[in-house]
Write a protein that holds these residues in place. Structure first.
Motif, short mmCIF file in Angstrom:
data_model
loop_
_atom_site.label_atom_id
_atom_site.label_comp_id
_atom_site.label_asym_id
_atom_site.label_seq_id
_atom_site.Cartn_x
_atom_site.Cartn_y
_atom_site.Cartn_z
N ARG A 2 -28.16 21.28 13.70
CA ARG A 2 -29.11 21.74 12.88
C ARG A 2 -29.69 20.57 12.26
N LEU A 3 -30.97 20.16 12.28
CA LEU A 3 -31.67 18.90 11.61
C LEU A 3 -32.05 19.31 10.33
N TYR A 4 -31.69 18.22 9.42
CA TYR A 4 -31.92 18.28 8.19
C TYR A 4 -32.96 16.83 7.81
N ASP B 162 -22.22 20.76 5.33
CA ASP B 162 -21.83 19.65 6.04
C ASP B 162 -23.06 18.47 5.94
N ALA B 163 -24.12 18.91 5.67
CA ALA B 163 -25.25 18.13 5.54
C ALA B 163 -25.18 17.59 4.29
N PHE B 164 -24.90 18.32 3.12
CA PHE B 164 -24.72 17.93 1.51
C PHE B 164 -23.57 16.84 1.75
N VAL B 165 -22.46 17.14 2.23
CA VAL B 165 -21.49 16.10 1.96
C VAL B 165 -21.92 14.94 2.85
N MET B 166 -22.52 14.93 3.91
CA MET B 166 -22.97 13.64 4.56
C MET B 166 -23.81 12.95 3.63
N ASP C 119 -36.71 8.89 3.44
CA ASP C 119 -36.36 9.94 4.21
C ASP C 119 -35.62 9.54 5.35
N LEU C 120 -34.59 10.51 5.62
CA LEU C 120 -33.84 10.51 6.97
C LEU C 120 -33.63 11.59 7.45
N LEU C 121 -33.92 11.93 8.81
CA LEU C 121 -33.68 12.96 9.55
C LEU C 121 -32.45 12.85 10.12
N PHE C 122 -31.45 13.87 10.22
CA PHE C 122 -29.99 13.66 10.79
C PHE C 122 -29.67 15.10 11.30
N ALA C 123 -28.49 15.13 11.99
CA ALA C 123 -28.21 16.40 12.42
C ALA C 123 -26.75 16.62 11.86
#
Length: 138
Positions: A5-7, A49-53, A39-43
């Motif tokens: 999933r991309l965020y 998980d995205a919030f923790v990262m 801005d940063l695009l990441f998986a």
């Protein structure tokens, strides 16, 4: 765990110019502070998980730096916090979406998303777009 999933993470970053008196080691005699949104695009596996990262990157000073390249004697760069976190799709959908007529929609920054001092808003976990459905269900 699948990271498909991309965020997009938007981080409020301060750029602070500091000037010091000649031959002093004391505090700066003048400071100017400006703000930007990085801005940063990441998986990630999911929104938690995205919030923790994202939180770990801020805590680990991934958005921090210092140099002597600016107009002041010292330029400090540091994150104030998360402005927004939003899911934008899945990695498998990425090629199709970027080649679609309007491309892949990414979150924007709205000028009204600033406090009374002109600083972009730093949001708490429950205020982030990625957790909007949880708020609506709750």
């Amino acid at each position: 765990m699948s990271y498909d999933r991309l965020y997009v993470l938007q981080v409020v970053v301060a750029i602070e110019e500091q000037w010091f008196g000649p031959d002093t080691n004391g505090p700066p005699i003048r400071t100017d502070r400006f703000y930007t949104i990085d801005d940063l695009l990441f998986a990630a596996a999911d929104e938690e998980d995205a919030f923790v990262m994202a939180t770990n990157w801020i805590v680990d000073d991934a958005f921090s730096d210092a140099n002597h390249d600016g107009p002041g004697d010292l330029t400090r760069i540091f994150a104030l916090g998360i402005h927004q976190l939003k899911e934008v799709g899945r990695i498998s959908e990425f090629p199709e979406k970027v080649h679609a007529q309007y491309g892949l929609s990414l979150p924007g920054f709205y000028m009204g998303d600033m406090d009374c001092n002109g600083v972009p808003i730093v949001r708490q976990r429950e205020e982030l777009e990625v957790f909007r459905l949880q708020r609506l269900r709750g």
